[in-house]
Design a protein around this motif. Structure first.
Motif, short mmCIF file in Angstrom:
data_model
loop_
_atom_site.label_atom_id
_atom_site.label_comp_id
_atom_site.label_asym_id
_atom_site.label_seq_id
_atom_site.Cartn_x
_atom_site.Cartn_y
_atom_site.Cartn_z
N PRO A 187 0.83 -1.21 0.00
CA PRO A 187 0.00 0.00 0.00
C PRO A 187 0.87 1.26 0.00
O PRO A 187 1.91 1.29 0.67
N PRO A 188 0.54 2.29 -0.76
CA PRO A 188 -0.74 2.47 -1.46
C PRO A 188 -0.77 1.89 -2.87
O PRO A 188 -1.64 2.21 -3.65
N TYR A 189 0.19 1.04 -3.22
CA TYR A 189 0.27 0.42 -4.54
C TYR A 189 0.40 1.52 -5.61
O TYR A 189 0.82 2.63 -5.33
N GLY A 190 0.11 1.18 -6.86
CA GLY A 190 0.18 2.18 -7.92
C GLY A 190 1.55 2.25 -8.57
O GLY A 190 2.47 1.48 -8.28
N GLU A 191 1.69 3.19 -9.50
CA GLU A 191 2.90 3.33 -10.30
C GLU A 191 4.11 3.65 -9.41
O GLU A 191 3.98 4.19 -8.32
N GLN A 192 5.29 3.34 -9.94
CA GLN A 192 6.51 3.55 -9.17
C GLN A 192 7.66 3.92 -10.10
O GLN A 192 7.86 3.28 -11.14
N TYR A 193 8.41 4.93 -9.70
CA TYR A 193 9.65 5.29 -10.39
C TYR A 193 10.79 4.55 -9.69
O TYR A 193 11.13 4.84 -8.55
N SER A 194 11.36 3.55 -10.38
CA SER A 194 12.33 2.71 -9.70
C SER A 194 13.10 1.87 -10.71
O SER A 194 12.60 1.55 -11.79
N THR A 195 14.32 1.50 -10.33
CA THR A 195 14.98 0.42 -11.05
C THR A 195 14.32 -0.90 -10.65
O THR A 195 13.58 -0.97 -9.67
N HIS A 196 14.61 -1.93 -11.41
CA HIS A 196 13.99 -3.24 -11.16
C HIS A 196 14.91 -4.29 -11.77
O HIS A 196 15.32 -4.15 -12.93
N TYR A 197 15.22 -5.30 -11.02
CA TYR A 197 16.17 -6.30 -11.51
C TYR A 197 15.50 -7.66 -11.61
O TYR A 197 14.67 -8.00 -10.76
N PRO A 198 15.79 -8.40 -12.70
CA PRO A 198 16.92 -8.23 -13.62
C PRO A 198 16.72 -7.24 -14.76
O PRO A 198 17.64 -7.03 -15.55
N SER A 199 15.57 -6.64 -14.89
CA SER A 199 15.31 -5.84 -16.09
C SER A 199 16.23 -4.63 -16.21
O SER A 199 16.50 -4.18 -17.33
#
Length: 812
Positions: free
Chosen positions: A398-410
């Motif tokens: 929570p609160p869920y929704g969009e996020q500005y972030s790196t993400h691995y492995p992508s």
């Protein structure tokens, strides 16, 4: 049994092999919206004044027929044919395609028959349908918005045009995930078979078509023929081939890749970490549970297409490698436990098979790890794999929704990171965005396979990633010799950036990758040209010399076409000019172009189009469409419609001029420099005195700044008899200036009053010189008369009881 096919067969036999006809007598494989007709040889080709409703040609009888029979469009069937293009009495340049009003298409046979009766018509025919846009017959194809979103349906036509089935079984796509129910009826036929693991003792028995390759279909057929239900589940399917006692299992690492009997893939996880050769998804769980994740991914990657069942995949005819990386001892929602081991297996599988694998990783979590990055590098650089991964589903708490972030492995190097979009390109505000995202793909409402025999629509970047990977699979099928880097570069370079036009939020810019994956553009970039309208120019035939198209004029037209950088050479380029604008008659509609190199501009220098406009045409824009045909590599056909406009105006060249300030008075038109062309003289509220040539260009030395508003018009005369005229202007700055033609000041007279009117010039005293007379708009109003040198004429200025706002008059 397909009763429709049986009925067709019976009819065919009864009719001696003839084809089926619709009730009207027209064959069902012929158009019902248009047909063709041919004029007799002695009738000249038509001049088409209006191609669309109301259609107008140069034969009044045809126009009458068109009006009364619902003909709404006409076009040449072979646009650039000539009189030498004929076979007996059939001349190609006399054949036309006509379109019926949709409301009257049921009358097509009647209308065609009536047209044939006209005395100048040789014959008429229905037009056969030559389909180039391919649609598979999978029963749920039209529920898959992701396929048209990535333009898969258009991309398949590249293969169809070459007489090929889209895709290539040699293309390997791996679902490195929770395992795959590879016995799903929409997956089993496209499961990869490791040729190096097929024992030589049974190879020829399995290879029923003697192709030198054993397929999953052939394995199942062999098992069925030999009644080998080796897991005793009551079904004979591909899983039986992996069981103890199967003739395919010989406990040897036949291909030397380090995995014994990896016949169709590998399970890196087993129950608690012990791997085996069966990558089946966990059994005894919900068919649509998270354990079905790998199966859903596999269907997006490489579902069997055109099989009268379920769904299609962009890669269409690729091979899917199932790789299981989730340990079955887990309860609840499974994790991907052995994902990087699965990554390396998938990479090696392709490498040892003599090719490379396109690997999908629809999972992630945690921060950067050097170990993980190393595994990615090994898969990519050592084994040549293409690695595609999900960019993430935003906040998972929570609160869920969009996020500005790196993400691995992508977010690792050598991985294509794919963000999830709606099929229409709209950002759903629930997924992850970041500068490390490379590409976007459909990730909402994506229909695919689940455990068992069913299907489900899911959302997630887990769905977006295999949509992109499947596109890369089709790209590799078309360009089989390309390396992983070449494929990666092309898929990123050709993505459609329209998503940024739809999603204009500042924080998203540059964080959704290069655009929506576009496999049609990715294939076509090296196969077809991409022509755009660049500009146009005229060759004047009948005009007034101002080089501006006015009513009643005729021109020849050159249209410049630009071929985009990175596309194929444009060959055999032909343009056909069309318009629906009333009052425009196209007198030469076709032109041929030289070959246009990528990045270059082509122009129809000698073979121009031609048109005329009527004297009563409404002023404004003529809307043209240039229909362009060309060929690319290996004769691949390319067509595009390029709209552009041509203005029709009463304005002359260079006009209207956009002046930044209000103009109060009338301009003066005079040949200031004696070159035979008039100039336009005027002042404005900024106090600028302008002298423009006939094209609206300011003469050198102008504008002259008087210092305050100019309300009156200028005056012009040769005041000093030197052969050059002087320019006289007053202003609210309380000065009257006399200027030379080059803008330099000859006389500056300080009146001490606003000079708002137009000066008058005349000979007040009968001497050789002219005088200048003007009034003041201040209290008390004065009437001034001065000589060219700025001296007052005797008796002036005169003081009047009223201010003088306008010009004065002189008369003998």
């Amino acid at each position: 049994m397909n009763t429709r096919a049986l009925w067709a067969m019976v009819l065919s036999l009864c009719l001696g092999g003839s084809v089926l006809f619709a009730a009207s007598g027209k064959r069902i494989d012929q158009r019902d919206d248009a047909f063709l007709f041919c004029l007799k040889p002695m009738v000249k080709p038509l001049t088409i004044h209006r191609a669309q409703e109301p259609v107008e040609v140069n034969l009044p009888a045809l126009n009458t027929f068109f009006d009364s029979n619902g003909i709404v469009r006409i076009e040449p069937w072979i646009p650039h044919a000539t009189d030498q293009d004929h076979d007996g009495d059939i001349y190609s340049n006399r054949i036309y395609r006509v379109y019926l009003d949709p409301a009257r298409q049921t009358e097509i046979e009647t209308v065609k028959s009536k047209l044939e009766q006209l005395p100048f018509v040789l014959s008429a025919e229905f037009e056969n349908i030559h389909r180039i846009d391919y649609t598979p017959n999978d029963t749920r194809y039209y529920q898959q918005c992701s396929l048209p979103a990535v333009k898969a349906d258009l991309a398949w036509d590249y293969f169809i045009d070459l007489g090929q089935t889209p895709g290539d079984r040699a293309v390997l796509l791996a679902s490195v995930d929770t395992g795959v129910d590879y016995t799903h009826p929409d997956l089993q036929d496209n499961v990869w078979v490791n040729q190096g693991e097929i024992p030589s003792s049974v190879f020829s028995d399995l290879d029923a078509d003697s192709s030198g390759k054993v397929t999953s279909v052939e394995i199942v057929a062999y098992l069925t023929a030999n009644n080998l239900d080796l897991n005793s589940d009551g079904e004979i399917d591909l899983q039986d081939a992996l069981q103890t006692g199967s003739p395919l299992v010989d406990n040897n690492d036949g291909d030397g890749n380090g995995f014994t009997d990896d016949i169709i893939g590998w399970d890196l996880s087993g129950w608690a970490g012990v791997d085996d050769n069966d990558p089946m998804a966990k059994q005894g769980v919900g068919n649509g549970s998270t354990w079905a994740h790998g199966t859903h991914v596999a269907g997006i990657l490489a579902a069997t297409s055109d099989n009268n069942l379920g769904i299609a995949s962009t890669a269409f005819n690729a091979s899917m490698i199932p790789v299981k990386c989730s340990r079955e001892q887990q309860s609840g929602e499974p994790y991907v436990n052995d994902g990087y081991a699965g990554l390396i297996y998938a990479a090696k599988a392709g490498y040892y098979a003599g090719t490379f694998t396109i690997i999908n990783l629809s999972w992630g979590g945690g921060g950067f790890s050097n170990y993980e990055q190393s595994q990615v590098n090994i898969a990519h650089d050592t084994y040549g794999a293409v690695i595609v991964a999900a960019a993430g589903n935003g906040l998972d708490t929570p609160p869920y929704g969009e996020q500005y972030s790196t993400h691995y492995p992508s977010s690792y190097d050598n991985v294509i990171s794919v963000a999830a979009m709606g099929c229409n390109g709209v950002w759903g505000h629930w997924a992850t965005y970041h500068e490390t995202v490379d590409l976007s793909a459909p990730g909402e409402g994506v229909l695919s396979t689940i455990i068992g025999t069913g299907y489900a629509s899911w959302d997630g970047s887990s769905m977006a990633s295999p949509n992109a990977a499947s596109c890369i699979g089709l790209l590799k099928a078309f360009y089989p010799s390309w390396t992983n880097v070449e494929l990666e570069n092309r898929i990123l370079e050709t993505a459609d950036p329209f998503i940024y036009d739809l999603n204009t939020e500042d924080y998203l810019q540059g964080r959704l990758g290069t655009g929506m994956v576009d496999i049609y553009n990715a294939i076509g970039a090296g196969y077809l040209p991409l022509l755009n309208y660049y500009t146009h120019s005229f060759v004047w035939v009948q005009d007034d010399g101002d080089q501006i198209l006015n009513p009643g004029e005729s021109v020849q037209l050159r249209v410049l076409l630009q071929n985009e950088i990175g596309r194929a050479l444009a060959q055999n380029v032909v343009g056909t000019l069309r318009t629906n604008t009333v009052g425009v008659a196209i007198t030469d509609s076709t032109a041929e172009y030289p070959d246009i190199n990528p990045g270059a501009i082509g122009v129809n220098i000698t073979d121009t189009y031609a048109f005329s406009v009527s004297s009563g045409i409404p002023l404004g824009e003529i809307n043209f469409v240039l229909h362009v045909t060309a060929t690319g590599e290996a004769g691949a056909e390319y067509t595009v419609d390029l709209p552009f406009t041509v203005p029709v105006t009463l304005n002359q060249a260079g006009w209207p001029v956009d002046n930044p300030s209000q103009i109060e008075s009338s301009p003066l038109v005079y040949d200031v420099d004696g070159d035979g062309s008039n100039e336009i003289l005027f002042g404005d509220y900024d106090g600028a005195f302008h002298v423009l040539d006939r094209y609206g260009v300011e003469r050198d030395g102008f504008p002259y700044a008087t210092g305050d508003d100019i309300w009156g018009s200028p005056a012009v005369a040769d005041l000093d008899h030197d052969g050059d005229v002087e320019l006289v202007i007053g202003s609210k700055a309380q000065h009257l200036v006399i200027l030379n033609p080059d803008g330099t000041v000859q006389t500056d007279y300080a009146a001490g009053q606003y000079l708002m009117g137009t000066p008058a010039i005349g000979n007040l005293d009968d001497d050789a010189d002219l005088e200048i007379v003007f009034g003041g708009y201040s209290t008390p109003g004065k009437l001034f008369a001065i000589n060219p040198d700025g001296s007052d004429v005797p008796g002036f200025p005169l003081t009047l009881s009223e201010k003088i706002q306008r010009g004065v008059a002189l008369r003998d």
